[in-house]
Design a protein around this motif. Sequence first.
Motif, PDB file in Angstrom:
ATOM      1  N   LEU A 176      -6.766  15.058  -9.367  1.00 22.32           N
ATOM      2  CA  LEU A 176      -5.698  13.913  -9.144  1.00 22.32           C
ATOM      3  C   LEU A 176      -4.737  14.603  -8.089  1.00 22.32           C
ATOM      4  O   LEU A 176      -4.394  14.270  -7.472  1.00 22.32           O
ATOM      5  CB  LEU A 176      -5.221  13.794 -10.426  1.00 22.32           C
ATOM      6  CG  LEU A 176      -6.012  12.680 -11.547  1.00 22.32           C
ATOM      7  CD1 LEU A 176      -5.011  12.312 -12.368  1.00 22.32           C
ATOM      8  CD2 LEU A 176      -6.524  11.420 -10.811  1.00 22.32           C
ATOM      9  N   LEU A 177      -4.351  16.021  -8.550  1.00 23.57           N
ATOM     10  CA  LEU A 177      -3.616  17.022  -7.727  1.00 23.57           C
ATOM     11  C   LEU A 177      -3.899  16.937  -6.470  1.00 23.57           C
ATOM     12  O   LEU A 177      -3.388  17.287  -5.533  1.00 23.57           O
ATOM     13  CB  LEU A 177      -3.332  18.121  -8.502  1.00 23.57           C
ATOM     14  CG  LEU A 177      -2.345  18.216  -9.856  1.00 23.57           C
ATOM     15  CD1 LEU A 177      -2.546  19.468 -10.506  1.00 23.57           C
ATOM     16  CD2 LEU A 177      -0.853  17.738  -9.579  1.00 23.57           C
ATOM     17  N   HIS A 179     -10.588   8.557  -6.396  1.00 26.45           N
ATOM     18  CA  HIS A 179     -12.114   7.877  -6.607  1.00 26.45           C
ATOM     19  C   HIS A 179     -12.994   8.442  -7.412  1.00 26.45           C
ATOM     20  O   HIS A 179     -13.451   9.857  -6.834  1.00 26.45           O
ATOM     21  CB  HIS A 179     -12.722   7.638  -5.256  1.00 26.45           C
ATOM     22  CG  HIS A 179     -11.802   6.675  -4.340  1.00 26.45           C
ATOM     23  ND1 HIS A 179     -10.540   6.941  -3.648  1.00 26.45           N
ATOM     24  CD2 HIS A 179     -12.090   5.107  -4.286  1.00 26.45           C
ATOM     25  CE1 HIS A 179      -9.898   5.763  -3.217  1.00 26.45           C
ATOM     26  NE2 HIS A 179     -10.943   4.766  -3.381  1.00 26.45           N
ATOM     27  N   VAL A 180     -13.475   8.300  -8.558  1.00 29.13           N
ATOM     28  CA  VAL A 180     -14.180   9.077  -9.417  1.00 29.13           C
ATOM     29  C   VAL A 180     -15.325   8.041  -9.975  1.00 29.13           C
ATOM     30  O   VAL A 180     -15.085   6.673 -10.105  1.00 29.13           O
ATOM     31  CB  VAL A 180     -13.517   9.589 -10.510  1.00 29.13           C
ATOM     32  CG1 VAL A 180     -14.500  10.062 -11.527  1.00 29.13           C
ATOM     33  CG2 VAL A 180     -12.320  10.463 -10.223  1.00 29.13           C
ATOM     34  N   LEU A 191      -6.681   6.631 -13.835  1.00 32.55           N
ATOM     35  CA  LEU A 191      -6.807   6.312 -12.513  1.00 32.55           C
ATOM     36  C   LEU A 191      -6.217   4.766 -12.169  1.00 32.55           C
ATOM     37  O   LEU A 191      -5.596   4.588 -11.143  1.00 32.55           O
ATOM     38  CB  LEU A 191      -8.293   6.307 -11.934  1.00 32.55           C
ATOM     39  CG  LEU A 191      -8.719   7.624 -11.303  1.00 32.55           C
ATOM     40  CD1 LEU A 191     -10.142   7.790 -10.898  1.00 32.55           C
ATOM     41  CD2 LEU A 191      -7.835   7.911 -10.137  1.00 32.55           C
ATOM     42  N   PRO A 192      -6.549   3.925 -13.067  1.00 30.87           N
ATOM     43  CA  PRO A 192      -6.002   2.310 -12.652  1.00 30.87           C
ATOM     44  C   PRO A 192      -4.381   2.809 -12.447  1.00 30.87           C
ATOM     45  O   PRO A 192      -3.618   2.051 -11.556  1.00 30.87           O
ATOM     46  CB  PRO A 192      -6.285   1.684 -13.733  1.00 30.87           C
ATOM     47  CG  PRO A 192      -7.629   2.433 -14.415  1.00 30.87           C
ATOM     48  CD  PRO A 192      -7.114   3.666 -14.216  1.00 30.87           C
ATOM     49  N   GLN A 193      -3.571   3.643 -13.360  1.00 28.99           N
ATOM     50  CA  GLN A 193      -2.327   3.795 -13.260  1.00 28.99           C
ATOM     51  C   GLN A 193      -1.931   4.459 -11.940  1.00 28.99           C
ATOM     52  O   GLN A 193      -0.701   4.424 -11.460  1.00 28.99           O
ATOM     53  CB  GLN A 193      -1.730   4.568 -14.322  1.00 28.99           C
ATOM     54  CG  GLN A 193      -1.972   3.972 -15.809  1.00 28.99           C
ATOM     55  CD  GLN A 193      -1.466   4.692 -16.930  1.00 28.99           C
ATOM     56  OE1 GLN A 193      -0.591   5.695 -16.931  1.00 28.99           O
ATOM     57  NE2 GLN A 193      -2.129   4.534 -18.071  1.00 28.99           N
ATOM     58  N   LEU A 194      -2.802   5.095 -11.174  1.00 30.11           N
ATOM     59  CA  LEU A 194      -2.265   5.663 -10.011  1.00 30.11           C
ATOM     60  C   LEU A 194      -2.925   4.642  -8.809  1.00 30.11           C
ATOM     61  O   LEU A 194      -3.252   5.174  -7.614  1.00 30.11           O
ATOM     62  CB  LEU A 194      -3.047   7.094  -9.847  1.00 30.11           C
ATOM     63  CG  LEU A 194      -2.400   7.873 -10.900  1.00 30.11           C
ATOM     64  CD1 LEU A 194      -2.950   9.214 -11.122  1.00 30.11           C
ATOM     65  CD2 LEU A 194      -0.764   8.389 -10.475  1.00 30.11           C
ATOM     66  N   GLU A 241       6.065  11.296  -8.974  1.00 28.80           N
ATOM     67  CA  GLU A 241       6.588  10.996 -10.376  1.00 28.80           C
ATOM     68  C   GLU A 241       5.394  10.278 -11.143  1.00 28.80           C
ATOM     69  O   GLU A 241       5.320  10.490 -12.355  1.00 28.80           O
ATOM     70  CB  GLU A 241       7.761  10.088 -10.262  1.00 28.80           C
ATOM     71  CG  GLU A 241       9.138  10.667  -9.733  1.00 28.80           C
ATOM     72  CD  GLU A 241       9.196  10.694  -8.130  1.00 28.80           C
ATOM     73  OE1 GLU A 241       8.377  10.155  -7.395  1.00 28.80           O
ATOM     74  OE2 GLU A 241       9.754  11.215  -7.491  1.00 28.80           O
ATOM     75  N   ARG A 242       4.857   9.508 -10.707  1.00 27.56           N
ATOM     76  CA  ARG A 242       3.823   8.684 -11.167  1.00 27.56           C
ATOM     77  C   ARG A 242       2.733   9.646 -11.867  1.00 27.56           C
ATOM     78  O   ARG A 242       2.346   9.637 -12.958  1.00 27.56           O
ATOM     79  CB  ARG A 242       3.152   7.555 -10.391  1.00 27.56           C
ATOM     80  CG  ARG A 242       3.660   6.240 -11.231  1.00 27.56           C
ATOM     81  CD  ARG A 242       3.226   5.267 -10.066  1.00 27.56           C
ATOM     82  NE  ARG A 242       2.028   4.409 -10.554  1.00 27.56           N
ATOM     83  CZ  ARG A 242       1.781   3.411  -9.506  1.00 27.56           C
ATOM     84  NH1 ARG A 242       2.373   3.294  -8.130  1.00 27.56           N
ATOM     85  NH2 ARG A 242       0.676   2.638  -9.665  1.00 27.56           N
ATOM     86  N   LEU A 243       2.293  10.416 -10.867  1.00 21.43           N
ATOM     87  CA  LEU A 243       1.213  11.485 -11.296  1.00 21.43           C
ATOM     88  C   LEU A 243       1.662  12.262 -12.682  1.00 21.43           C
ATOM     89  O   LEU A 243       0.985  12.409 -13.555  1.00 21.43           O
ATOM     90  CB  LEU A 243       0.774  12.270 -10.229  1.00 21.43           C
ATOM     91  CG  LEU A 243      -0.560  13.069 -10.371  1.00 21.43           C
ATOM     92  CD1 LEU A 243      -1.395  13.104  -9.303  1.00 21.43           C
ATOM     93  CD2 LEU A 243      -0.259  14.427 -10.831  1.00 21.43           C
ATOM     94  N   LEU A 244       2.835  12.711 -12.460  1.00 21.89           N
ATOM     95  CA  LEU A 244       3.277  13.722 -13.608  1.00 21.89           C
ATOM     96  C   LEU A 244       3.443  13.016 -14.906  1.00 21.89           C
ATOM     97  O   LEU A 244       2.997  13.530 -16.064  1.00 21.89           O
ATOM     98  CB  LEU A 244       4.782  14.156 -13.262  1.00 21.89           C
ATOM     99  CG  LEU A 244       4.696  15.500 -12.097  1.00 21.89           C
ATOM    100  CD1 LEU A 244       5.903  15.941 -11.632  1.00 21.89           C
ATOM    101  CD2 LEU A 244       3.635  16.612 -12.379  1.00 21.89           C
ATOM    102  N   GLU A 245       3.795  11.466 -14.829  1.00 24.31           N
ATOM    103  CA  GLU A 245       4.039  10.967 -16.118  1.00 24.31           C
ATOM    104  C   GLU A 245       2.653  10.526 -16.671  1.00 24.31           C
ATOM    105  O   GLU A 245       2.392  10.899 -17.670  1.00 24.31           O
ATOM    106  CB  GLU A 245       4.612   9.478 -15.417  1.00 24.31           C
ATOM    107  CG  GLU A 245       5.236   8.620 -16.967  1.00 24.31           C
ATOM    108  CD  GLU A 245       5.521   7.431 -16.329  1.00 24.31           C
ATOM    109  OE1 GLU A 245       6.051   7.217 -15.187  1.00 24.31           O
ATOM    110  OE2 GLU A 245       5.306   6.481 -17.177  1.00 24.31           O
TER     111      GLU A 245
END
Lengths: 468, 474
Positions: A129-130, A135-136, A155-158, B268-272
């Motif tokens: 993610l970082l 896409h996984v 992933l859906p949250q991102l 921010e979203r990623l860290l959360e």
Amino acid sequence: MSQPQMSERPKPFVFPEYCKGCGRCISVCAKNCISFGTEINPQTGLIPIVLDLEACNGCGLCITACPEPYGLQPQLPEVDYELIDPATLFGPRQSAATPAETTPDELIDLPATAPLVIKGNYAAAIGALLAGCRHVYGYPITPSTEGAEFMAKYLPQLDGVFLQAVSEVATVNIMYGCGGAGLPCLTFTSSPGFSLMLEGISYMIGSEVPGVFLDIMRGGPGLGNIAPEQSDIKLACRGLGHGNTHAIVLAPSTPQEMLDLTMLAFQLTFKYRNPVVILGDGYLGQMTGRVTLPNKMIRPGLPDWAVWGDAGHRRNLICSIYLSEPELEEHNKRLIAKYAAMSASEQRADLFHCADADTLIVACTTPAQMAKGAVQQLRQKGVKVGLFRPVTLWPFPIQHLLPLLKRVERIVVVEASDGQLEDELRLALSNAGIFKPPLIENIRHYGGVLPGQTEIVNRILATQEVAS
Amino acid sequence: MTTTVFYDRFERHAQGQGIKGHSTHYCPGCGHGLAHKYLAEAIDELGIQDRVVAVSPVGCSVFLYYYMDVGNTQAAHGRAPVVAIGHKTANPDSIVISYQGDGDLASIGLAEIVSTAQLGIPISVIFINNAVYGMTGGQMAPTTLMGMKTATSPAGRTPLMGQPLRMAEMIAGLQGPVYVERVALYDAKQRTRAKRAIRKALECQVENKGFSFVEVLAECPTHLRLDPVATEKWVAEQMTQIFPLGLMKDVTKDASFPALPRPSFSEERLLEVVGASMEEVSRFATSFPSHLAKGDVALKLAGAGGDGAQTAAMLITNAAINEGFDSTHIPSYGPESRGGTSYADVHVAEREVLSPAAPNPHLLVAFNAPSLAKFGPAVQPGGVVVYDSSTIHSVPELPAGVTAHGVPFTQIAADLGRTLVKNVVALGALQEATQLFPKETFLYAIRNALKEKCAMIPLNEEAFAWGARAVRGN
């Protein structure tokens, strides 16, 4: 698009060399203007149709029936079609867009955060993610499933994509598509699944498509079991499908490294336009530990070569076909030069108490941690032992090993496989011109049994006694 | 109709030299050229040339990318639909076409086409069925008709070789696709229909309706050993008997596929999402518990599945890392975790955990008799064992200098009304018996773990206190 009026409909013409004489046009002509020819075209060896357009009313059915793009064409009134290049017939191309340039990755600062306490598989997922991977694709297989489960949840949250494919074969080919579109993508798998992906990895290497494969190795052969083994080293280092293939193979040994090396894998896979394999083991994937996040994350750009689906990238092709032998040889030479560049620049190793060691343990992934414990214990007893831990299994970090060999009398390869790591070591030594290496011994386990710290300590001590 | 979707010169076909620069590689009378042409014209009419990604298969149409001036990808045999998924999910604005033959789609790629069709993702599949393997030289295809002679059915296809596979019907039987039609190329009427169908398949994608599938019955005069005109007749008379033409499914009227996501790169979203916290961590320990072991304390927690050994191990690891130490936890897997012994290896190190396994722990928490019997004798001299005296009534012989504390984990938890908290009772006992960390370190880790279930915190604190009290009372 509006149809021209009957009276405006152009009559057909054909370049005889572009007509294969199939005759599809003949049966549709109500005016019997078209007939099979009798003369062989000297350029093609085929017999083109013959047009007699006296009765032609320009209905166009013959043109629609012609399978050749440059076969039967509408005759333009003022054009002397006998003399012009077909390429100029259709006016300007639809898109005059200039080729796309590479959009570089963007580095985004991250604030300092408390260390995470997470499993190795989750650490790798967070590393992805970082690194900008959204896409996984994957197929569930123990002991790698936490990675896929994590991605499916987060992933859906991102606004990313996790897709459970119908098989590992499908997974690698979805990655071929996504990587070919120029985006970072990843899969989590384990040994039997990795076997199934090899064909696709060969295609990715041949077509120079990036993608990261996280293989959490388990016991084999066949179904074997779900306990940790290291027996995919030969596949990853020597057997990535058919053809002259290689990929950088990274071997993390802690949850922190699962994150760090996954981030590195994305950098390398785009740098070389070549897949990267990360080999973990069942133990490491399940191991919870302290993981510190880096101070930057990546928003990926888009490479100029991507088949993205817009004007700037329209001219691109992702393909591993080179029909002519000299061309395929050239392509192979290009790939081999790339492997040589990786080999020269990407060797990585972790050296633990190596500087004054006369005995060197060589180990990777979890067995390397056991070995690290053993080295510390032996050092307390005054034994001059060190751990040489290859972080890249391919290329094998021979550059880092060679300077140590002056002092080293013994190498003990500790691994959970039938000498697959030792083979890499021996091959690297041989390729470096070391034909009389120090004595190489081994501790090997199979089937999910890992070499233990005490076993390593006892073996080295026994060796010491024999030596003295 | 003319189109600019074909390259003005086929540079990829023999470097575009000579006739090959403007001529396809297809045999006279082959159906592929027509399908290519109708596809090119439809792309042109819809004005989507820049957005198209065409996936070439393996088969005679492997060289689709020679001809179409669009983004091109060449896929492994049978995999074109999933390569298309990769492209579509990478860029939802792209118009992705999977162009496949019968060997590719109906044999080696069956799993891919069926799963992709059922997924319903908006891609357009053009399936060329000519009842034979063309590229490899006329072998039997899954769509070869009964009795038909091919290189691998030299005496004609028999039932032992299976029946011809009706793909359009199969795909239409799935819920995923919005549009499925079978068309042909053998006369002017069928060609008009084929062209319309191909255009409609693309429209389904442009309008984000969903997955579309057009099966085109095509001619292969070379391998039927017929002339092109006779092959058209054969398709019209023989093939359509087994593969009837027509619309198989059309639910396009109100169809709409959910919008594919566009990635977010908000830090921010990623860290959360990954659970990273910027809050200052509270620390309570003043030094490493060197009284237990120098630099690295090894623990084992063992019990039956459901005893909560893994959760307790996680809490110790969390507590240790909060205190600024290094720590690892490895759960056991395999048959032992199914009803038998489930155990966790934990290390707490002042600087770095080296070997994460704990075959000879300094501290053992045993939830049942088999665990104590198995791991008790492996505890290091001077170590501490804390065990559940509700379930363990006889203690095996332990190494010299090992202290054992029996605490009724289960009984205390049951008295508190929830046997589930027996692992927290065990942690309380462990803390009191070993002083691994201060009490507050554990409680802080427990409260953090229950952030989402605050109501459970008082019960757990009580369980912890009772565990400690039981050791003090011993």
